[in-house]
Design a protein around this motif. Structure first.
Motif, PDB file in Angstrom:
ATOM      1  N   GLY A 240       8.792 103.738  56.655  1.00 57.76           N
ATOM      2  CA  GLY A 240       9.308 105.054  56.983  1.00 57.76           C
ATOM      3  C   GLY A 240      10.222 105.543  55.874  1.00 57.76           C
ATOM      4  O   GLY A 240      10.692 104.764  55.034  1.00 57.76           O
ATOM      5  N   THR A 241      10.502 106.831  55.866  1.00 58.04           N
ATOM      6  CA  THR A 241      11.379 107.415  54.853  1.00 58.04           C
ATOM      7  C   THR A 241      12.745 106.731  54.856  1.00 58.04           C
ATOM      8  O   THR A 241      13.350 106.538  55.912  1.00 58.04           O
ATOM      9  CB  THR A 241      11.572 108.913  55.129  1.00 58.04           C
ATOM     10  OG1 THR A 241      10.299 109.552  55.110  1.00 58.04           O
ATOM     11  CG2 THR A 241      12.470 109.550  54.085  1.00 58.04           C
ATOM     12  N   GLY A 242      13.205 106.350  53.687  1.00 58.17           N
ATOM     13  CA  GLY A 242      14.521 105.731  53.559  1.00 58.17           C
ATOM     14  C   GLY A 242      14.613 104.327  54.091  1.00 58.17           C
ATOM     15  O   GLY A 242      15.719 103.834  54.360  1.00 58.17           O
ATOM     16  N   ALA A 243      13.474 103.640  54.223  1.00 54.80           N
ATOM     17  CA  ALA A 243      13.496 102.267  54.739  1.00 54.80           C
ATOM     18  C   ALA A 243      14.310 101.344  53.841  1.00 54.80           C
ATOM     19  O   ALA A 243      14.946 100.403  54.316  1.00 54.80           O
ATOM     20  CB  ALA A 243      12.069 101.736  54.869  1.00 54.80           C
ATOM     21  N   ILE A 244      14.286 101.617  52.543  1.00 54.86           N
ATOM     22  CA  ILE A 244      14.985 100.778  51.561  1.00 54.86           C
ATOM     23  C   ILE A 244      16.051 101.621  50.870  1.00 54.86           C
ATOM     24  O   ILE A 244      15.766 102.711  50.355  1.00 54.86           O
ATOM     25  CB  ILE A 244      14.012 100.223  50.498  1.00 54.86           C
ATOM     26  CG1 ILE A 244      12.804  99.557  51.149  1.00 54.86           C
ATOM     27  CG2 ILE A 244      14.742  99.256  49.568  1.00 54.86           C
ATOM     28  CD1 ILE A 244      13.118  98.336  51.975  1.00 54.86           C
ATOM     29  N   ALA A 245      17.270 101.132  50.878  1.00 57.69           N
ATOM     30  CA  ALA A 245      18.365 101.805  50.178  1.00 57.69           C
ATOM     31  C   ALA A 245      18.511 101.203  48.782  1.00 57.69           C
ATOM     32  O   ALA A 245      18.476  99.984  48.621  1.00 57.69           O
ATOM     33  CB  ALA A 245      19.665 101.654  50.951  1.00 57.69           C
ATOM     34  N   LEU A 246      18.675 102.067  47.795  1.00 55.33           N
ATOM     35  CA  LEU A 246      18.844 101.617  46.409  1.00 55.33           C
ATOM     36  C   LEU A 246      20.149 102.134  45.839  1.00 55.33           C
ATOM     37  O   LEU A 246      20.448 103.336  45.921  1.00 55.33           O
ATOM     38  CB  LEU A 246      17.686 102.117  45.544  1.00 55.33           C
ATOM     39  CG  LEU A 246      17.801 101.796  44.047  1.00 55.33           C
ATOM     40  CD1 LEU A 246      17.658 100.299  43.803  1.00 55.33           C
ATOM     41  CD2 LEU A 246      16.770 102.568  43.238  1.00 55.33           C
ATOM     42  N   GLY A 247      20.919 101.224  45.272  1.00 53.01           N
ATOM     43  CA  GLY A 247      22.113 101.600  44.538  1.00 53.01           C
ATOM     44  C   GLY A 247      22.046 101.067  43.123  1.00 53.01           C
ATOM     45  O   GLY A 247      21.681  99.904  42.913  1.00 53.01           O
ATOM     46  N   ASN A 248      22.371 101.902  42.155  1.00 55.51           N
ATOM     47  CA  ASN A 248      22.432 101.501  40.746  1.00 55.51           C
ATOM     48  C   ASN A 248      23.890 101.357  40.360  1.00 55.51           C
ATOM     49  O   ASN A 248      24.647 102.338  40.378  1.00 55.51           O
ATOM     50  CB  ASN A 248      21.752 102.547  39.866  1.00 55.51           C
ATOM     51  CG  ASN A 248      20.262 102.614  40.096  1.00 55.51           C
ATOM     52  OD1 ASN A 248      19.535 101.675  39.791  1.00 55.51           O
ATOM     53  ND2 ASN A 248      19.797 103.727  40.649  1.00 55.51           N
ATOM     54  N   GLY A 249      24.297 100.127  40.038  1.00 53.81           N
ATOM     55  CA  GLY A 249      25.705  99.851  39.803  1.00 53.81           C
ATOM     56  C   GLY A 249      26.081  99.765  38.338  1.00 53.81           C
ATOM     57  O   GLY A 249      25.231  99.608  37.455  1.00 53.81           O
ATOM     58  N   THR A 250      27.375  99.852  38.101  1.00 54.81           N
ATOM     59  CA  THR A 250      27.945  99.650  36.768  1.00 54.81           C
ATOM     60  C   THR A 250      29.191  98.776  36.917  1.00 54.81           C
ATOM     61  O   THR A 250      29.726  98.604  38.024  1.00 54.81           O
ATOM     62  CB  THR A 250      28.352 100.988  36.113  1.00 54.81           C
ATOM     63  OG1 THR A 250      29.335 101.640  36.945  1.00 54.81           O
ATOM     64  CG2 THR A 250      27.145 101.902  35.945  1.00 54.81           C
ATOM     65  N   HIS A 251      29.648  98.231  35.791  1.00 55.06           N
ATOM     66  CA  HIS A 251      30.867  97.431  35.790  1.00 55.06           C
ATOM     67  C   HIS A 251      31.522  97.588  34.421  1.00 55.06           C
ATOM     68  O   HIS A 251      30.829  97.519  33.391  1.00 55.06           O
ATOM     69  CB  HIS A 251      30.556  95.954  36.057  1.00 55.06           C
ATOM     70  CG  HIS A 251      31.777  95.126  36.312  1.00 55.06           C
ATOM     71  ND1 HIS A 251      32.590  94.668  35.298  1.00 55.06           N
ATOM     72  CD2 HIS A 251      32.329  94.695  37.478  1.00 55.06           C
ATOM     73  CE1 HIS A 251      33.590  93.978  35.818  1.00 55.06           C
ATOM     74  NE2 HIS A 251      33.459  93.977  37.130  1.00 55.06           N
ATOM     75  N   ILE A 317      14.335  99.925  62.391  1.00 57.48           N
ATOM     76  CA  ILE A 317      13.982  99.360  61.086  1.00 57.48           C
ATOM     77  C   ILE A 317      12.629  99.937  60.683  1.00 57.48           C
ATOM     78  O   ILE A 317      11.616  99.687  61.341  1.00 57.48           O
ATOM     79  CB  ILE A 317      13.935  97.826  61.151  1.00 57.48           C
ATOM     80  CG1 ILE A 317      15.327  97.301  61.519  1.00 57.48           C
ATOM     81  CG2 ILE A 317      13.463  97.230  59.822  1.00 57.48           C
ATOM     82  CD1 ILE A 317      15.369  95.835  61.815  1.00 57.48           C
ATOM     83  N   ARG A 318      12.612 100.700  59.623  1.00 61.01           N
ATOM     84  CA  ARG A 318      11.436 101.497  59.281  1.00 61.01           C
ATOM     85  C   ARG A 318      10.434 100.735  58.416  1.00 61.01           C
ATOM     86  O   ARG A 318       9.928 101.241  57.412  1.00 61.01           O
ATOM     87  CB  ARG A 318      11.885 102.781  58.576  1.00 61.01           C
ATOM     88  CG  ARG A 318      12.841 103.603  59.416  1.00 61.01           C
ATOM     89  CD  ARG A 318      13.428 104.754  58.641  1.00 61.01           C
ATOM     90  NE  ARG A 318      14.511 105.385  59.382  1.00 61.01           N
ATOM     91  CZ  ARG A 318      15.255 106.390  58.919  1.00 61.01           C
ATOM     92  NH1 ARG A 318      15.017 106.867  57.713  1.00 61.01           N
ATOM     93  NH2 ARG A 318      16.219 106.903  59.644  1.00 61.01           N
ATOM     94  N   ILE A 319      10.163  99.511  58.808  1.00 66.46           N
ATOM     95  CA  ILE A 319       9.189  98.677  58.092  1.00 66.46           C
ATOM     96  C   ILE A 319       8.388  97.898  59.125  1.00 66.46           C
ATOM     97  O   ILE A 319       8.965  97.347  60.065  1.00 66.46           O
ATOM     98  CB  ILE A 319       9.861  97.683  57.123  1.00 66.46           C
ATOM     99  CG1 ILE A 319      10.946  98.351  56.285  1.00 66.46           C
ATOM    100  CG2 ILE A 319       8.823  97.045  56.205  1.00 66.46           C
ATOM    101  CD1 ILE A 319      11.769  97.387  55.450  1.00 66.46           C
ATOM    102  N   VAL A 320       7.076  97.844  58.934  1.00 71.59           N
ATOM    103  CA  VAL A 320       6.185  97.057  59.790  1.00 71.59           C
ATOM    104  C   VAL A 320       5.221  96.294  58.883  1.00 71.59           C
ATOM    105  O   VAL A 320       4.785  96.815  57.856  1.00 71.59           O
ATOM    106  CB  VAL A 320       5.377  97.956  60.754  1.00 71.59           C
ATOM    107  CG1 VAL A 320       4.352  97.136  61.546  1.00 71.59           C
ATOM    108  CG2 VAL A 320       6.323  98.702  61.704  1.00 71.59           C
TER     109      VAL A 320
END
Length: 327
Positions: A240-251, A317-320
């Motif tokens: 489903g839409t937005g099933a996986i959240a992605l964050g791109n980090g820096t340090h 949970i938008r995954i099957v």
């Protein structure tokens, strides 16, 4: 004496420009992003940039209990609301390339863009591989058994992938099944469906490549999806839409892009080093940190069922996962 007129990687790659270009282009190239399966936002970018490797995300559980019929006398019996938490795991990985692999690009009209395209494509593929490892892990968790529709053990045609079996798999989402927008399958499954006219190919814009659709859902083809040649079985992941959240980090102490040079080499060798810090989390399935070999999880660690536990209600949970036979 070295020839100062020769173009070196240090002349081409400016880290402050190259890093955001690679990150943005990686997301543009990703079918996961284009299909809506994976969603990036500033909140998860900030979480990926934080100090901790484990990221706690508290949430309120849904309200439960029967309603009460109002009487002339008496009082309501108050219910409660419970708090729980989802947990994501920060991931960090990197790769370096020698100038011999890039030297052909240095004569191009725009070498920075050419190198960036190759690096972005590389990371797009690697992130998709990490997602497949994550899917293997969450569906190996005992708490996710209710999100699996497995017909591969049925005899005859009953175990074959069909439009009907897909609908049955989607029913694992209950009344939230309309949220499903995309599926991920092996290329052999794509061919199987195409032979039965169950795959439709559409152009999303003039001059763009054709995009496959199955039952109205966008298809992502990846041969990393499990396929058992001997048994003739494979799997499909429904998202489903937005099933996986992605964050791109820096340090501030970690350089995402560096250029180095080995001047002791007879001809001189240039190196491009690229590092990535991300959070890539299936919403509602908590990371448990039981089996991790190093400071950050490998793909092998992500694929271990002991590292995952469902915390959302199943249909949230938008995954099957759908497992079936192809022959």
């Amino acid at each position: 004496m070295s020839n100062t007129n020769i173009t070196r990687l240090a002349n081409v790659v400016q880290p402050e420009i190259f890093t955001p270009y690679v990150i943005n282009r990686t997301m543009e190239l990703s079918a996961l992003m284009q299909s809506g399966i994976m969603v990036n936002n500033s909140e998860f970018d900030a979480l990926a940039s934080g100090a901790n490797t484990l990221i706690n995300m508290p949430f309120w559980e849904d309200l439960e209990g029967e309603e009460e019929t109002v009487q002339e006398d008496g009082f309501f019996t108050p219910g409660n609301i419970n708090a729980s938490k989802d947990v994501a795991r920060k991931q960090m990985f990197g790769k370096s390339w020698g100038a011999n692999n890039l030297s052909a690009l240095l004569s191009g009209a725009d070498p920075l863009a050419a190198i960036g395209e190759l690096v972005s494509g590389y990371w797009s593929r690697r992130i998709q591989q990490r997602l497949l490892a994550t899917l293997a892990g969450i569906f190996a968790a005992e708490t996710m058994k209710g999100k699996v529709h497995d017909i591969s053990g049925l005899g005859g045609d009953a175990g074959l992938l069909t439009g009907d079996s897909y609908i049955d798999a989607g029913q694992k989402m209950g009344d939230a099944k309309d949220l499903l927008t995309a599926v991920m399958i092996h290329s052999i499954t794509e061919a199987y469906l195409a032979k039965r006219d169950l795959i439709k190919y559409e152009k999303e814009s003039e001059g763009s490549p054709q995009v496959p659709y199955f039952m109205g859902k966008r298809v992502i083809v990846d041969d990393g999806v499990p396929y058992d040649t001997a048994a003739g079985t494979s799997e499909m992941y429904l998202f489903g839409t937005g099933a996986i959240a992605l964050g791109n980090g820096t340090h501030p102490r970690i350089l995402e892009t560096e250029v180095d040079r080995d001047s002791m080499s007879h001809a001189g060798e240039d190196y491009l080093i690229n590092r990535r810090i991300i959070v890539m989390h299936p919403r509602g399935v908590k990371w448990e940190e039981h089996e991790v070999e190093g400071n950050f999880p490998t793909r092998k660690d992500l694929a271990k069922g002991g590292n995952w536990e469902r915390v959302f209600e199943p249909k949230q949970i938008r995954i099957v996962k759908h497992k079936f036979k192809l022959a």
